[in-house]
Design a protein around this motif. Sequence first.
Motif, mmCIF file in Angstrom:
data_model
loop_
_atom_site.group_PDB
_atom_site.id
_atom_site.type_symbol
_atom_site.label_atom_id
_atom_site.label_comp_id
_atom_site.label_asym_id
_atom_site.label_seq_id
_atom_site.Cartn_x
_atom_site.Cartn_y
_atom_site.Cartn_z
ATOM 1 N N VAL A 31 -48.519 -68.250 11.941
ATOM 2 C CA VAL A 31 -47.307 -69.065 12.068
ATOM 3 C C VAL A 31 -47.492 -70.283 11.163
ATOM 4 N N THR B 209 -51.293 -70.280 14.956
ATOM 5 C CA THR B 209 -50.940 -69.006 15.568
ATOM 6 C C THR B 209 -50.441 -69.288 16.981
ATOM 7 N N VAL C 48 -42.112 -67.144 11.387
ATOM 8 C CA VAL C 48 -42.547 -66.274 12.479
ATOM 9 C C VAL C 48 -42.531 -64.818 12.019
ATOM 10 N N ALA D 216 -40.986 -73.328 10.880
ATOM 11 C CA ALA D 216 -42.010 -72.364 11.296
ATOM 12 C C ALA D 216 -41.615 -70.974 10.803
#
Length: 346
Positions: free
Chosen positions: A157, A336, A132, A130
């Motif tokens: 994300v 997200t 971020v 992921a």
Amino acid sequence: MTDGVRAMWMRGGTSKGGYFLAEDLPADRDAFLLRIMGSPDPRQIDGMGGADPLTSKVAVVKRSERPGVDVDYLFLQVFVDMAVVTDAQNCGNILAGVGPFAIERGLVEARDGVTEVVIHMENTDQRAVASVSTPGGRVTYDGSAQIDGVPGTSAPVPIAFEDTAGSSCGALLPTGHPVDDIDGVPCTLIDNGMPCVVMRANAFGLSGDESPEALEANADLCVRLESIRLQAGRLMNLGDVSEKSVPKMSLVSPPRAGGALATRTFIPHRCHKAIGVLGAVSVATAALLPEGPAVDVATLPEGEEKSLSVEHPTGEMTVIATIRDGQVARAAILRTARKLMDGLVF
């Protein structure tokens, strides 16, 4: 319990739930989670759950001891109207909040700009990465990314999945066939991160654009789907699934809004207002097989990297599939997340 347990409530993708450090949960974990969610009760009035499977979810996170992995993530589905807590499936939507949560809890050090968090998904023994948004070394939830099924915009994300085939069932096609006949309905039994049964909507006399409410009210349809699901569970090496939330049941039909195909997905008894992340990956993969219900209705782009828009009741979810040697080697998706509450639950 009188002192409370530390928790963060987050929206992850099109789902919502509680995020806990593994070390913060009590020994009677499942009983505690049922209590704090307010289950079993259709309204979950005495807990934090939102009376919907999509808002009765939990992420348990801890620092990983695996080489090259930042955190381990265990997903738990807390049933709404049954006293059941299960880890029989993964959840790619709740996954979207794991990276931000891990950084907020100090499990991963944030970089200036974007911080990649390598996540081991305990439910399926797979990894995801992921990305971020961390401007100035701090997590931000503000941004311009928009996903269907969620109002407004948030920080993006992006999540990349690799080697998810057979995550729960042991093989992409656990029966070895792209098409199996169950109760006279052609089905693709597939697991590319989420066990799914893919069927054409018109096999049930449906157009495929019915509302979730209309589908849930169709008693005959629900009975037929459950009969197929129970049989498919055994064929997919999942055993008796009568009290499990997998496999998901996905009805597919030709696209209406320029996508690859349209879906209506039961999870497993309520019709999803959208579609799960890994469910979308599995359905998109079914559309790339040599034959099957999804192939029959799908409109596919050319090239080894295919952007497949999976339409659902509240919009679409795009799966970017990378094909190598005729197989889906990698799938990426945009999600997200947003922090809603950080404190104690009782």
